[in-house]
Design a protein around this motif. Structure first.
Motif, PDB file in Angstrom:
ATOM      1  N   MET A   1       0.923  -1.735 -11.246  1.00  0.00           N
ATOM      2  CA  MET A   1       0.316  -1.937  -9.992  1.00  0.00           C
ATOM      3  C   MET A   1       0.423  -0.551  -9.056  1.00  0.00           C
ATOM      4  O   MET A   1       1.631   0.006  -9.025  1.00  0.00           O
ATOM      5  CB  MET A   1       0.186  -3.039  -9.193  1.00  0.00           C
ATOM      6  N   SER A   2      -0.959  -0.389  -8.717  1.00  0.00           N
ATOM      7  CA  SER A   2      -1.173   0.893  -7.569  1.00  0.00           C
ATOM      8  C   SER A   2      -0.370   0.558  -6.138  1.00  0.00           C
ATOM      9  O   SER A   2      -1.052  -0.291  -5.935  1.00  0.00           O
ATOM     10  CB  SER A   2      -2.013   1.642  -7.330  1.00  0.00           C
ATOM     11  N   LEU A   3      -0.005   1.606  -5.456  1.00  0.00           N
ATOM     12  CA  LEU A   3       0.222   1.072  -4.073  1.00  0.00           C
ATOM     13  C   LEU A   3      -0.877   1.543  -3.099  1.00  0.00           C
ATOM     14  O   LEU A   3      -0.508   1.782  -1.995  1.00  0.00           O
ATOM     15  CB  LEU A   3       1.090   1.242  -3.634  1.00  0.00           C
ATOM     16  N   LEU A   4      -2.158   2.153  -3.605  1.00  0.00           N
ATOM     17  CA  LEU A   4      -3.307   2.515  -2.997  1.00  0.00           C
ATOM     18  C   LEU A   4      -4.376   1.300  -3.104  1.00  0.00           C
ATOM     19  O   LEU A   4      -4.461   2.387  -4.859  1.00  0.00           O
ATOM     20  CB  LEU A   4      -3.371   4.465  -3.415  1.00  0.00           C
ATOM     21  N   VAL A   5      -4.930   0.888  -1.951  1.00  0.00           N
ATOM     22  CA  VAL A   5      -6.239  -0.013  -2.654  1.00  0.00           C
ATOM     23  C   VAL A   5      -7.442   0.291  -1.744  1.00  0.00           C
ATOM     24  O   VAL A   5      -6.713   0.990  -0.829  1.00  0.00           O
ATOM     25  CB  VAL A   5      -5.330  -1.253  -2.088  1.00  0.00           C
ATOM     26  N   THR A   6      -8.785   0.819  -2.418  1.00  0.00           N
ATOM     27  CA  THR A   6      -9.527   0.836  -2.452  1.00  0.00           C
ATOM     28  C   THR A   6     -10.239   0.057  -1.103  1.00  0.00           C
ATOM     29  O   THR A   6     -10.317  -1.810  -2.813  1.00  0.00           O
ATOM     30  CB  THR A   6     -10.275   1.740  -3.266  1.00  0.00           C
TER      31      THR A   6
ATOM     32  N   ASP B   1      -7.257  -7.825  -0.992  1.00  0.00           N
ATOM     33  CA  ASP B   1      -5.994  -7.329  -1.452  1.00  0.00           C
ATOM     34  C   ASP B   1      -5.507  -8.573  -0.968  1.00  0.00           C
ATOM     35  O   ASP B   1      -5.201  -8.858   0.847  1.00  0.00           O
ATOM     36  CB  ASP B   1      -5.375  -5.954  -0.838  1.00  0.00           C
TER      37      ASP B   1
END
Length: 119
Positions: free
Chosen positions: A1-6, A38
């Motif tokens: 899971m990425s820690l950068l969310v758009t 998120d």
């Protein structure tokens, strides 16, 4: 899971429809649509987009903190005991824990939000 969310602000599909709680409604019957995008820290940090219909409600943050960026529309916020401030597209603000006041949506607002619960 990425820690950068758009956070998407367009082409959102169907959101969750809500009504202002009756005990906070001052004027009108503003429809609210929320697109939660998120959540982290066990749901204590939530981000997304919301549309707020025209109307006036009482805003009480309790132990929560909310960061807001207005994408479109006009809202007037009056902190209890304070002056009315107007926010428009492009404006950002923070309602800190303990904020109590009045939120008046003058023109339907689309906002990006992050709520930190129990801040």
């Amino acid at each position: 899971m990425s820690l950068l969310v758009t956070i998407r602000t367009a082409d959102l599909g169907a959101g969750v429809q809500k009504s202002a709680p009756a005990d906070r409604l001052i004027e009108g019957n503003p429809e609210i649509t929320v697109w939660d995008q998120d959540a982290s820290h066990g749901g204590r940090v939530r981000s997304g987009v919301a549309d707020l219909g025209v109307g006036t409600t009482r805003s009480m943050k309790g132990g929560d903190c909310e960061v807001v960026h207005i994408i479109s529309g006009v809202a007037e916020l009056t902190e209890e005991g304070g002056e009315t401030r107007t926010f428009r597209a492009g404006d950002s603000f923070v309602m800190k824990p303990g904020f109590t006041g009045v939120w008046k949506t003058v023109e339907t607002v689309r906002k990006v939000f992050t709520v930190i619960s129990g801040a």
